[in-house]
Design a protein around this motif. Sequence first.
Motif, short mmCIF file in Angstrom:
data_model
loop_
_atom_site.label_atom_id
_atom_site.label_comp_id
_atom_site.label_asym_id
_atom_site.label_seq_id
_atom_site.Cartn_x
_atom_site.Cartn_y
_atom_site.Cartn_z
N GLU A 35 0.83 -1.22 0.00
CA GLU A 35 0.00 0.00 0.00
C GLU A 35 0.86 1.26 0.00
OE1 GLU A 35 -4.24 -1.32 2.04
OE2 GLU A 35 -2.63 -0.63 3.37
N SER A 36 1.95 1.26 0.81
CA SER A 36 2.78 2.48 0.90
C SER A 36 3.58 2.67 -0.40
CB SER A 36 3.71 2.43 2.11
OG SER A 36 4.68 1.42 1.91
N LYS A 66 -1.99 3.00 -2.98
CA LYS A 66 -3.37 2.54 -3.18
C LYS A 66 -3.78 1.72 -1.98
CE LYS A 66 -3.51 2.36 -8.21
NZ LYS A 66 -3.37 1.50 -9.40
N LYS A 67 -5.05 1.83 -1.61
CA LYS A 67 -5.56 1.07 -0.46
C LYS A 67 -6.20 -0.24 -0.94
CE LYS A 67 -4.88 3.30 3.43
NZ LYS A 67 -3.95 2.66 4.36
N VAL A 68 -5.92 -1.32 -0.23
CA VAL A 68 -6.58 -2.60 -0.50
C VAL A 68 -7.99 -2.53 0.10
CG1 VAL A 68 -6.54 -5.06 0.09
CG2 VAL A 68 -4.43 -3.91 -0.55
N ARG A 104 -8.59 -7.31 1.89
CA ARG A 104 -7.76 -7.37 3.10
C ARG A 104 -8.12 -8.60 3.93
NH1 ARG A 104 -4.79 -3.68 5.95
NH2 ARG A 104 -5.31 -2.10 4.43
#
Length: 474
Positions: A398-399, A403-405, A410
């Motif tokens: 993500e970092s 982008k966010k899962v 998750r």
Amino acid sequence: MSNHMAEQYSFFKGVERSFDKAAKFTRFSKGILDQIKACNSILQVKFPVRIGENIEVIEAYRVQHSHHKLPCKGGIRFSMEVNQDEVMALAALMTYKCAIVNVPFGGGKGGIKIDSKKYSAFELEKITRRYTSELVKKNFIGPGIDVPAPDYGTGSREMSWIVDTYSSLNPNDLNAQACVTGKPVSQGGVRGRTEATGLGVFFGIREACSFEEDMQKLGLTTGIVGKKVIVQGLGNVGYHAANYFQQAGAILVGLIEFDGAIYKENGLDVNLVQAHRKSSGTILNYPDAISYKSASEGLELPCDILIPAALEAVIHKDNAERIQAKIIGEAANGPLTPDADEILNKKGVLVIPDMYLNAGGVTVSYFEWLKNLSHVRYGRLEKRFSENMYAEVVGMVESMTNKKVSELERKVILRGPDEIDLVHSGLEDTMIGSYQEIRQVFKETADVEDMRTAAFICAINKIGVSYEELGIFP
């Protein structure tokens, strides 16, 4: 000799016939082959039990077929058909089955000659506990000696009586729980045992269907999706096998029970059929399906894969010619007679043999035995560690990508393995690896005509090497 005794006797002779056919392709001397074939120890007991106002004398057996590896392993059946021949034959098959799937046990089998429907639970408990005490007295049970399991007419309830009796007679045995498998989870059983044999059948047939060269010979594509499947027998094994095939995208065209068969070309739902059976008492007259009064007729209907998961000798010399399936997966013990075997092999049918295909039960029993000896539940040590590691990896991704899962992703990614995940994974690995071993022997040994002979060769080779290394033949 009664007809039934003659049938059982031929079942044992059938095992020996298959053994002899395979033994020719191995390098071992006659002495070692005779030792592998022989039943090492046979216990027949008769003991009195008070049933109501009367005393009944109960006849029971335990056969230890092979001591090349200990403990011996095999189920206990409650049936009026139990006799020494049958128990010996089934114990022999257990020896070969354990060798094929690389489970380090010798083969065993037990039986009590009773009709369990005629007794109350209290009476069955008395009989089971007395049988266990006879086994203890003769040193025919123990975590390192002989480990029974459920079979026809028995289940987790009977296994819990056995473990309790054994433990009370061996109060200082730290590993007493490992004297029997197939126990309830609360008594040291393992999650995944109930569906193990049916799931093993699914994994085995799925692996067979993954080889393009083999499928081309049968005129089939690879994979399970779209394959037409008929399952005979909706007991524990047949039901779970049918359910896993259905989930994998196969079309369940036929189901067969003792009272008849149903067939529907565009597919049945096994769970809806079970519900219909529960409400009406039969699978027949299921909506939109063709019903057949004769169960044997169901075996002869068109399909790609036929899975006999009920009785012995349902496919024999009189009906083998009419079988239309291209693959037969033997989920039951001995559903094909040796004569049927020869007819189907000539027709080019791929027969996946029972002693490999229904080994899911003994494989997961092995996991239960290991769990009892280690005194720790599968997954207890690694579940949280795995979840924390996955969380760190997701955090890094993500970092790096900004982008966010999603929450759903998750949840899937971060899940660590539970006991049932590890048991299913171990079973899958066992079934895949063992099929590849059998197939390799089949491909590389000239003049071997069928997978059953290849499976026997695998078993004989492993057991023969064990005997040589034991050094018992000076």
